[in-house]
Design a protein around this motif. Structure first.
Motif, PDB file in Angstrom:
ATOM      1  N   ASN A  63       0.805  -1.230   0.000  1.00  0.00           N
ATOM      2  CA  ASN A  63       0.000   0.000   0.000  1.00  0.00           C
ATOM      3  C   ASN A  63       0.838   1.282   0.000  1.00  0.00           C
ATOM      4  OD1 ASN A  63       0.821  -0.484   2.678  1.00  0.00           O
ATOM      5  ND2 ASN A  63      -0.982   0.528   3.528  1.00  0.00           N
ATOM      6  N   ILE A  64       2.055   1.186  -0.556  1.00  0.00           N
ATOM      7  CA  ILE A  64       2.931   2.361  -0.631  1.00  0.00           C
ATOM      8  C   ILE A  64       2.964   2.907  -2.048  1.00  0.00           C
ATOM      9  CG2 ILE A  64       5.387   2.983  -0.734  1.00  0.00           C
ATOM     10  CD1 ILE A  64       5.795   1.927   1.949  1.00  0.00           C
ATOM     11  N   GLU A  65       2.968   4.229  -2.107  1.00  0.00           N
ATOM     12  CA  GLU A  65       3.187   4.950  -3.366  1.00  0.00           C
ATOM     13  C   GLU A  65       4.361   5.888  -3.125  1.00  0.00           C
ATOM     14  OE1 GLU A  65       1.055   8.360  -6.168  1.00  0.00           O
ATOM     15  OE2 GLU A  65      -0.086   7.456  -4.538  1.00  0.00           O
ATOM     16  N   VAL A  66       5.339   5.868  -4.007  1.00  0.00           N
ATOM     17  CA  VAL A  66       6.508   6.739  -3.890  1.00  0.00           C
ATOM     18  C   VAL A  66       6.345   7.888  -4.878  1.00  0.00           C
ATOM     19  CG1 VAL A  66       9.020   6.913  -4.162  1.00  0.00           C
ATOM     20  CG2 VAL A  66       8.009   4.842  -3.170  1.00  0.00           C
ATOM     21  N   VAL A  67       6.491   9.105  -4.379  1.00  0.00           N
ATOM     22  CA  VAL A  67       6.367  10.305  -5.206  1.00  0.00           C
ATOM     23  C   VAL A  67       7.409  11.322  -4.765  1.00  0.00           C
ATOM     24  CG1 VAL A  67       3.867   9.999  -5.520  1.00  0.00           C
ATOM     25  CG2 VAL A  67       4.705  11.435  -3.663  1.00  0.00           C
ATOM     26  N   SER A  68       7.578  12.364  -5.547  1.00  0.00           N
ATOM     27  CA  SER A  68       8.369  13.508  -5.107  1.00  0.00           C
ATOM     28  C   SER A  68       7.474  14.733  -5.193  1.00  0.00           C
ATOM     29  CB  SER A  68       9.619  13.686  -5.961  1.00  0.00           C
ATOM     30  OG  SER A  68       9.281  13.900  -7.306  1.00  0.00           O
ATOM     31  N   PHE A  69       7.802  15.726  -4.393  1.00  0.00           N
ATOM     32  CA  PHE A  69       7.023  16.959  -4.417  1.00  0.00           C
ATOM     33  C   PHE A  69       7.911  18.111  -3.985  1.00  0.00           C
ATOM     34  CE2 PHE A  69       6.840  16.205   0.069  1.00  0.00           C
ATOM     35  CZ  PHE A  69       6.568  17.426   0.666  1.00  0.00           C
ATOM     36  N   ASP A  70       7.464  19.304  -4.312  1.00  0.00           N
ATOM     37  CA  ASP A  70       8.127  20.484  -3.772  1.00  0.00           C
ATOM     38  C   ASP A  70       7.034  21.417  -3.270  1.00  0.00           C
ATOM     39  OD1 ASP A  70       7.089  21.515  -6.105  1.00  0.00           O
ATOM     40  OD2 ASP A  70       9.004  22.009  -6.991  1.00  0.00           O
ATOM     41  N   GLY A  71       7.415  22.343  -2.470  1.00  0.00           N
ATOM     42  CA  GLY A  71       6.433  23.234  -1.882  1.00  0.00           C
ATOM     43  C   GLY A  71       6.115  22.839  -0.459  1.00  0.00           C
ATOM     44  N   LEU A  72       4.969  23.296   0.011  1.00  0.00           N
ATOM     45  CA  LEU A  72       4.576  23.068   1.402  1.00  0.00           C
ATOM     46  C   LEU A  72       3.911  21.708   1.583  1.00  0.00           C
ATOM     47  CD1 LEU A  72       3.143  26.603   2.230  1.00  0.00           C
ATOM     48  CD2 LEU A  72       5.307  25.607   3.004  1.00  0.00           C
ATOM     49  N   LEU A  73       4.327  21.005   2.622  1.00  0.00           N
ATOM     50  CA  LEU A  73       3.774  19.684   2.917  1.00  0.00           C
ATOM     51  C   LEU A  73       2.278  19.753   3.167  1.00  0.00           C
ATOM     52  CD1 LEU A  73       4.079  16.673   3.473  1.00  0.00           C
ATOM     53  CD2 LEU A  73       4.777  17.261   5.818  1.00  0.00           C
ATOM     54  N   LEU A 103       3.363  20.955  15.503  1.00  0.00           N
ATOM     55  CA  LEU A 103       2.529  22.031  16.033  1.00  0.00           C
ATOM     56  C   LEU A 103       2.230  23.079  14.956  1.00  0.00           C
ATOM     57  CD1 LEU A 103       4.099  22.570  19.563  1.00  0.00           C
ATOM     58  CD2 LEU A 103       1.900  21.507  19.014  1.00  0.00           C
ATOM     59  N   LEU A 104       3.217  23.386  14.148  1.00  0.00           N
ATOM     60  CA  LEU A 104       3.004  24.333  13.055  1.00  0.00           C
ATOM     61  C   LEU A 104       2.006  23.757  12.040  1.00  0.00           C
ATOM     62  CD1 LEU A 104       3.668  27.018  11.712  1.00  0.00           C
ATOM     63  CD2 LEU A 104       5.654  25.905  10.658  1.00  0.00           C
ATOM     64  N   MET A 105       2.153  22.471  11.725  1.00  0.00           N
ATOM     65  CA  MET A 105       1.220  21.813  10.803  1.00  0.00           C
ATOM     66  C   MET A 105      -0.199  21.879  11.363  1.00  0.00           C
ATOM     67  SD  MET A 105       0.580  20.120   7.978  1.00  0.00           S
ATOM     68  CE  MET A 105       2.096  19.431   7.357  1.00  0.00           C
ATOM     69  N   LYS A 106      -0.351  21.624  12.647  1.00  0.00           N
ATOM     70  CA  LYS A 106      -1.673  21.659  13.284  1.00  0.00           C
ATOM     71  C   LYS A 106      -2.268  23.062  13.225  1.00  0.00           C
ATOM     72  CE  LYS A 106      -4.092  18.724  15.178  1.00  0.00           C
ATOM     73  NZ  LYS A 106      -5.071  18.032  14.320  1.00  0.00           N
ATOM     74  N   PRO A 110      -5.588  22.165  10.697  1.00  0.00           N
ATOM     75  CA  PRO A 110      -6.106  21.494  11.891  1.00  0.00           C
ATOM     76  C   PRO A 110      -6.636  20.076  11.645  1.00  0.00           C
ATOM     77  CG  PRO A 110      -7.047  23.699  11.662  1.00  0.00           C
ATOM     78  CD  PRO A 110      -6.258  23.431  10.428  1.00  0.00           C
ATOM     79  N   ASP A 111      -6.973  19.743  10.404  1.00  0.00           N
ATOM     80  CA  ASP A 111      -7.526  18.421  10.118  1.00  0.00           C
ATOM     81  C   ASP A 111      -6.461  17.360   9.855  1.00  0.00           C
ATOM     82  OD1 ASP A 111     -10.086  19.449  10.399  1.00  0.00           O
ATOM     83  OD2 ASP A 111     -10.263  19.909   8.264  1.00  0.00           O
ATOM     84  N   ILE A 112      -5.202  17.755   9.826  1.00  0.00           N
ATOM     85  CA  ILE A 112      -4.117  16.797   9.588  1.00  0.00           C
ATOM     86  C   ILE A 112      -3.437  16.474  10.911  1.00  0.00           C
ATOM     87  CG2 ILE A 112      -1.911  16.399   8.435  1.00  0.00           C
ATOM     88  CD1 ILE A 112      -2.890  18.145   6.143  1.00  0.00           C
ATOM     89  N   GLU A 113      -3.342  15.189  11.211  1.00  0.00           N
ATOM     90  CA  GLU A 113      -2.674  14.717  12.426  1.00  0.00           C
ATOM     91  C   GLU A 113      -1.262  14.263  12.094  1.00  0.00           C
ATOM     92  OE1 GLU A 113      -3.828  14.980  15.412  1.00  0.00           O
ATOM     93  OE2 GLU A 113      -5.867  15.519  14.877  1.00  0.00           O
ATOM     94  N   THR A 114      -0.348  14.475  13.023  1.00  0.00           N
ATOM     95  CA  THR A 114       1.010  13.948  12.892  1.00  0.00           C
ATOM     96  C   THR A 114       1.156  12.786  13.860  1.00  0.00           C
ATOM     97  OG1 THR A 114       1.900  16.114  12.278  1.00  0.00           O
ATOM     98  CG2 THR A 114       3.468  14.480  13.089  1.00  0.00           C
TER      99      THR A 114
END
Length: 161
Positions: A63-73, A103-106, A110-114
């Protein structure tokens, strides 16, 4: 479908990373291993090379997909419908850094959990930086990286041996 993202530079992927992927993949329906360029580091491998090594070394995780990205997570996570960020922790210093990021991500999403996953003891000292240094000087990489990655490192540093 519960989608998680495990982001990192993975330069190169180590057995510690693979352990986190295996364990993290059990927490979600789909785990996106997202390679990004860390602007504070000069990579040894290109983005394409890192993606290819990750695909090769995670084939056994269905169930893994490998990708690359740039920008904000957070923006990338929203685009992909991810609600969980999975991060591996080796030491207290990792926790402090990752805790601040979580904490910054939250704050911004707010809907994304770490979710933090503690490393297996046998990988607590393994870092991509340490692996690159060992490989550069011909050190033993047994049990630190997948065999495929070890071969790629030996090829990369072949002129130094």
């Amino acid at each position: 479908m519960r989608i998680g993202i495990c982001p990192g530079s993975f330069d190169p992927v180590t057995n510690g990373h693979i352990d986190i992927f295996e364990r993290g993949s059990k927490l979600v329906d789909k785990l996106i291993v997202a390679v990004f360029e860390n602007p504070t580091k000069k990579p040894l491998f290109t983005m394409d090379e890192r993606e290819e090594m990750l695909r090769e070394t995670t084939r056994h995780i269905s169930n893994i997909e490998v990708v690359s990205f740039d920008g904000l997570l957070n923006q990338y996570a929203k685009e992909r419908g991810a609600t969980v960020i999975i991060r591996g922790l080796r030491a207290l210093s990792d926790f402090e850094y990752e805790f601040q990021r979580a904490l910054l991500m939250k704050k911004v999403e707010p809907d994304i959990e770490t979710v933090f996953i503690m490393t297996n003891n046998k990988y607590s000292y393994v870092s991509s930086t340490g692996i690159r240094e060992l490989a550069c000087f011909g050190g033993k990489l047994d049990d630190l990286v997948p065999a495929y990655v070890e071969n790629r490192l030996q090829t990369k540093f072949a002129d130094k041996y």
